[in-house]
Write a protein that holds these residues in place. Structure first.
Motif, PDB file in Angstrom:
ATOM      1  N   ALA A 196       0.815  -1.142  -0.207  1.00 54.27           N
ATOM      2  CA  ALA A 196       0.044  -0.159   0.141  1.00 54.27           C
ATOM      3  C   ALA A 196       1.134   1.459  -0.063  1.00 54.27           C
ATOM      4  O   ALA A 196       0.631   2.329  -0.656  1.00 54.27           O
ATOM      5  CB  ALA A 196      -0.939   0.068   1.189  1.00 54.27           C
ATOM      6  N   SER A 197       2.154   1.216   0.776  1.00 54.27           N
ATOM      7  CA  SER A 197       2.807   2.324   0.724  1.00 54.27           C
ATOM      8  C   SER A 197       3.698   2.649  -0.515  1.00 54.27           C
ATOM      9  O   SER A 197       4.567   3.364  -0.874  1.00 54.27           O
ATOM     10  CB  SER A 197       3.610   2.060   1.909  1.00 54.27           C
ATOM     11  N   LEU A 198       3.471   1.495  -1.418  1.00 51.85           N
ATOM     12  CA  LEU A 198       3.900   1.720  -2.789  1.00 51.85           C
ATOM     13  C   LEU A 198       3.341   2.897  -3.621  1.00 51.85           C
ATOM     14  O   LEU A 198       3.996   3.680  -4.277  1.00 51.85           O
ATOM     15  CB  LEU A 198       3.773   0.528  -3.569  1.00 51.85           C
ATOM     16  N   GLY A 199       2.195   3.402  -3.010  1.00 53.11           N
ATOM     17  CA  GLY A 199       1.336   4.303  -3.655  1.00 53.11           C
ATOM     18  C   GLY A 199       0.146   4.048  -4.204  1.00 53.11           C
ATOM     19  O   GLY A 199      -0.379   3.041  -3.764  1.00 53.11           O
ATOM     20  N   GLU A 200      -0.447   5.052  -4.743  1.00 55.46           N
ATOM     21  CA  GLU A 200      -1.732   4.907  -5.299  1.00 55.46           C
ATOM     22  C   GLU A 200      -1.594   4.498  -6.770  1.00 55.46           C
ATOM     23  O   GLU A 200      -1.074   5.333  -7.521  1.00 55.46           O
ATOM     24  CB  GLU A 200      -2.691   6.191  -5.046  1.00 55.46           C
ATOM     25  N   ASN A 201      -2.544   3.352  -7.233  1.00 56.26           N
ATOM     26  CA  ASN A 201      -2.580   3.293  -8.733  1.00 56.26           C
ATOM     27  C   ASN A 201      -1.348   3.213  -9.347  1.00 56.26           C
ATOM     28  O   ASN A 201      -1.154   4.024 -10.446  1.00 56.26           O
ATOM     29  CB  ASN A 201      -3.655   4.162  -9.323  1.00 56.26           C
ATOM     30  N   VAL A 202      -0.279   2.501  -8.609  1.00 56.07           N
ATOM     31  CA  VAL A 202       0.912   2.690  -9.316  1.00 56.07           C
ATOM     32  C   VAL A 202       1.278   1.493 -10.215  1.00 56.07           C
ATOM     33  O   VAL A 202       0.880   0.287 -10.126  1.00 56.07           O
ATOM     34  CB  VAL A 202       2.032   2.589  -8.085  1.00 56.07           C
ATOM     35  N   LEU A 203       1.767   1.990 -11.538  1.00 55.36           N
ATOM     36  CA  LEU A 203       2.365   0.684 -12.213  1.00 55.36           C
ATOM     37  C   LEU A 203       3.838   1.039 -12.268  1.00 55.36           C
ATOM     38  O   LEU A 203       4.318   1.893 -12.164  1.00 55.36           O
ATOM     39  CB  LEU A 203       1.673   1.103 -13.656  1.00 55.36           C
ATOM     40  N   LEU A 204       4.586  -0.273 -12.280  1.00 60.57           N
ATOM     41  CA  LEU A 204       5.846  -0.262 -12.327  1.00 60.57           C
ATOM     42  C   LEU A 204       6.390  -0.705 -13.546  1.00 60.57           C
ATOM     43  O   LEU A 204       6.211  -1.915 -13.927  1.00 60.57           O
ATOM     44  CB  LEU A 204       6.462  -1.053 -11.021  1.00 60.57           C
ATOM     45  N   VAL A 205       7.350  -0.047 -14.230  1.00 50.02           N
ATOM     46  CA  VAL A 205       7.800  -0.439 -15.519  1.00 50.02           C
ATOM     47  C   VAL A 205       9.338  -0.692 -15.016  1.00 50.02           C
ATOM     48  O   VAL A 205      10.045  -0.008 -14.546  1.00 50.02           O
ATOM     49  CB  VAL A 205       7.915   0.546 -16.614  1.00 50.02           C
ATOM     50  N   PHE A 206       9.725  -2.042 -15.354  1.00 52.72           N
ATOM     51  CA  PHE A 206      11.252  -2.266 -15.114  1.00 52.72           C
ATOM     52  C   PHE A 206      11.926  -3.136 -16.165  1.00 52.72           C
ATOM     53  O   PHE A 206      11.031  -3.780 -17.019  1.00 52.72           O
ATOM     54  CB  PHE A 206      11.654  -2.740 -13.727  1.00 52.72           C
ATOM     55  N   SER A 207      13.347  -2.917 -16.391  1.00 49.34           N
ATOM     56  CA  SER A 207      13.823  -3.736 -17.404  1.00 49.34           C
ATOM     57  C   SER A 207      13.977  -4.990 -17.158  1.00 49.34           C
ATOM     58  O   SER A 207      14.008  -5.560 -15.820  1.00 49.34           O
ATOM     59  CB  SER A 207      15.096  -3.027 -17.590  1.00 49.34           C
ATOM     60  N   GLY A 208      14.019  -6.121 -18.162  1.00 48.28           N
ATOM     61  CA  GLY A 208      14.228  -7.362 -18.079  1.00 48.28           C
ATOM     62  C   GLY A 208      12.868  -7.908 -18.140  1.00 48.28           C
ATOM     63  O   GLY A 208      11.734  -7.354 -18.241  1.00 48.28           O
TER      64      GLY A 208
END
Ligand code: ATP
Ligand code: MG
Lengths: 404, 253
Positions: free
Chosen positions: A54-66
């Motif tokens: 939840a502390s990741l944030g609100e409505n978060v999408l994470l884009v990472f390589s690989g």
């Protein structure tokens, strides 16, 4: 016979042999205690994971390589950098359902202030980062988009840094040296405490990603990009748009992607699924010990029926019905298991408290688990007490009286 | 007046696999209200078997048993239990008290299984009353292990009495008692009998049988003699005589 006299007779019989009753109930005590403790520990871990997600944030999408399925083999997330600043800018420009983008680079560095030395993690982020993470400041302001564009020598620091390097307070406005370059502190983050893994989440310095890439570590690739969708409903749409955009930019196709887009929900599901599996597994192991406890009760009840054959004979001879004898022994085993279950629940809560005290693991006693454990132990008493009780009720009064 | 107990050609054959034991071979007898009968006979003559049948603890292999006009052959296990609870009191060969339960609680036992509901207070009162009848009012909270053999036997009698039975059955109630205690127990029986309770008891001792009104002698499962006692002994008188004899012995010694 009335319920109260049945209970009285059962309690009397159990009191007569306190040690044996206790040892018999021990199986249940340990079983229930283990279930409660295990489930509490599992739940505690899960709640922390959830809080962290939840502390990741609100409505978060994470884009990472690989990618997790590059050429059939798993190359770890955050693998060889393939994401560029241009990717991040393209996302910001072309995906309409998003309201914030923050490219990220990470490095660690020695920092210096007031003649004090500290080794910490440096995060290069966009100006939207704190909004995306829903991470408030306790003092000062976040650096601006202009600071990012101008590769500004400004930073926002965590609570740990503030207390370590600026013990006199008032860190805002002071100068901090990262790799000998002066950065001005513009804001101080609110405290977050330890993570599940025991890491200090307040031991960090955030600088504009442009400054991190050019002034601190000379990186050209991004580690990841945090994206905030405009609402929970647009998450999937945003995710699909980002994937499509990056495929186009990277000239990849499904199955050969060199990037991964994960939504907060997916990350949460993966993490809590692991915790759930752990809880289930621990609970199952503990449940087996409950069954073993039930067998212990059955064993002792069978011994008890044999031992008290004469007593049963006397009761039958003075007019007890078989059903009443059965009820008496069944009550005895249920009382035994429920008593064991109750002690076990207390022991389990105590054990989980102890674990969280000694080991610092978070635990969370689940009321559902307590209720289930209670009724389960009653059921164990009923199931494993049935056969001995039935056996007692079918005795012939004359044979029982003659039994030596 | 109809008979309280009516046996018609009762047989009991124990069939434990290879050997069959014919323990009771055709007993016919009637007992009326207020009778006090001693059953005698050699060991193995079928006395206990007959008593168990009378006490509805066991069913005859053949023959008819009417208790208070009811044929017990038509009753199921639970109905027999209710009959034992309400109409019969049984004093077993060798006390058979619940060992870790006080005298009072032992006496209360049959009331716990009664079909009629009795308040806890009334139960205790009745149990105390019955203990008083057998002269053990002051031992109510003693455990059987704290009581002498005669006292235990009297607790067993009190337990048999507590539901006001029509018939009191006692299998060798004086078997392991010294002669004086035995006479005391017979005194209790005589008092109960005077109040109208029908009593059947097994004994090996002829002089104990003389306290009863009727003597039945069995041999090999059959009744060989059934006579009224003419020179009946009265327990109170005999006890007084015993007392005087003891006193005299002490004086002369
Ligand atoms: N449960 C049983 N199974 C097989 N045979 C039995 C059983 N009970 C009694 N018997 C046999 O039946 C016969 C009568 O036994 P019972 O106990 O009625 O004798 P009794 O007259 O009471 O003897 P005692 O004076 O020694 O008590 C005996 O031969 C005995 O071996
Ligand atoms: Mg006998």
């Amino acid at each position: 016979m009335r319920l109260r006299s049945t209970l009285t007779v059962s309690f009397r019989a159990l009191r007569r042999n306190v040690l044996r009753s206790l040892l018999t109930a021990l199986g249940i005590i340990v079983g229930v205690g283990a279930v409660i403790a295990m489930v509490s520990i599992g739940n505690g871990a899960k709640s922390v994971v959830e809080a962290q997600i939840a502390s990741l944030g609100e409505n978060v999408l994470l884009v990472f390589s690989g990618s997790f399925n590059q050429g059939g083999a798993r190359s770890g997330a955050f693998g060889a950098g393939t994401l560029t600043v241009e990717d991040a800018e393209a996302i910001k420009r072309e995906v309409t359902t998003i309201i914030g983008v923050s490219p990220e680079v990470r490095t660690s560095a020695q920092i210096l202030a007031n003649g004090l030395n500290w080794s910490t993690q440096i995060l290069g982020e966009g100006a939207d980062y704190l909004t995306i993470r829903v991470w408030p400041l306790s003092d000062g302001v976040m650096f601006s988009e202009a600071d990012v564009r101008s590769v500004g020598k400004v930073c926002v620091i965590g609570q740990t840094i503030a207390t370590q390097l600026f013990p006199d307070g008032s860190a805002v406005g002071q100068i901090l040296r990262i790799k000998a370059q002066p950065f001005k502190v513009v804001g101080i983050l609110a405290a977050k405490g330890l993570s599940v893994q025991g890491q200090d989440q307040d031991d960090l310095v955030i600088v504009p990603y442009t400054s991190a890439m050019r002034r601190v570590s000379k990186q050209t690739m991004l580690r990841s990009i945090s994206v905030q969708a405009s609402s929970p409903d647009t998450m999937t749409l945003a995710q699909n748009d980002i994937v499509a955009l990056l495929r186009q930019r990277h000239r990849t196709a499904e199955g050969s992607d060199d990037f991964t887009v994960r939504s907060q929900v997916e990350i949460a599901q993966a993490a809590t699924a692991t915790a759930d599996t752990m809880t289930g597994l621990l609970g199952a192991v503990a449940g087996v010990s409950l069954i073993v406890g039930g067998i212990g009760i059955m064993n002792i009840m069978l011994v008890s029926v044999t031992e008290r054959t004469r007593e049963i004979g006397i009761r039958l001879a003075v007019g007890a019905h078989g059903r009443e004898i059965q009820l008496q022994f069944l009550t005895e085993s249920i009382v035994l298991s429920v008593l064991g279950g109750s002690i076990g629940i207390l022991a389990g809560i105590g054990a989980s408290e102890l674990v969280s005290h000694l080991k610092g693991w978070p635990t969370l006693v689940s009321p559902t688990a307590v209720v289930i454990a209670f009724f389960f132990s009653a059921a164990v008493g009923m199931i494993f007490g049935y056969y001995p009780a039935r056996k007692a009720s079918l005795l012939d009064p004359i044979d029982a009286l003659r039994y030596e | 007046m109809p008979a309280v107990v009516k046996l018609e050609d009762i047989h009991r054959i124990y069939d434990s696999g290879e050997v069959k034991v014919h323990a009771v071979r055709g007993v016919t007898l009637e007992l009326h209200k207020g009778e006090f009968m001693a059953v005698m006979g050699a060991s193995g003559s079928g006395k206990s078997t007959l008593m168990n049948t009378l006490g509805c603890l066991d069913r005859p292999t053949s023959g008819r048993y009417l208790l208070d006009g009811v044929d017990i052959a038509g009753l199921d296990r639970n109905e027999l239990a209710d009959l034992r609870n309400e109409k019969l009191g049984f004093v077993f060969q060798g006390f058979n008290l619940l060992s870790r339960t006080t005298a009072l609680e032992n006496v209360e036992l049959p009331m716990l299984y009664g079909r009629r509901r009795i308040s806890h207070h009334d139960m205790q009162e009745r149990a105390e009353h019955c203990l008083a009848i057998v002269g053990l009012a002051d031992r109510a909270d003693h455990f059987p292990s704290q009581l002498s053999g005669g006292q235990q036997q009297r607790v067993a009698i009190a337990r048999a009495l507590v539901n006001n039975p029509q018939v009191l059955l006692a299998d060798e109630p004086t078997g392991n008692l010294d002669s004086k205690t035995a006479i005391e127990v017979m005194g209790v029986f005589q008092k109960l009998n005077d109040q109208g309770i029908t009593i059947v008891m097994v004994t090996h001792e002829l002089d104990i049988a003389r306290y009863c009104r009727r003597n039945l002698i069995m041999r090999d499962g059959k009744v060989v003699s059934d006579v009224q006692v003419t020179d009946r002994l009265i327990a109170d008188t005999e006890l007084r005589r015993l007392h005087e004899a003891e006193a005299a012995a002490k004086l002369t010694a």
